[in-house]
Design a protein around this motif. Sequence first.
Motif: not given
Length: 68
Positions: A9-31
């Motif tokens: 899930t989004t929460k699990q992916v965020m925990e895996l990478f130590g992210l504070m917000g899901a917005t970072t995942l969308w930035r990573w998709r683009i960049k």
Amino acid sequence: MMHTNKYMTTKQVMELFGLMGATTLWRWRIKRGFPEPAIKGRPNRWLVEDIENWEREQRRRSMCDAKH
């Protein structure tokens, strides 16, 4: 990374990478070419295999960058 489920899930992916917000995942998709969720919804779900492949590619790229 060893994960027992096929999806994360989004929460699990965020925990895996130590992210504070899901917005970072969308930035990573683009960049950074982070994979899109395999199942879009609430919560989104990513294939573990896609996450693992992306991680390997990031490590490979950073090793290549370090050589130059």
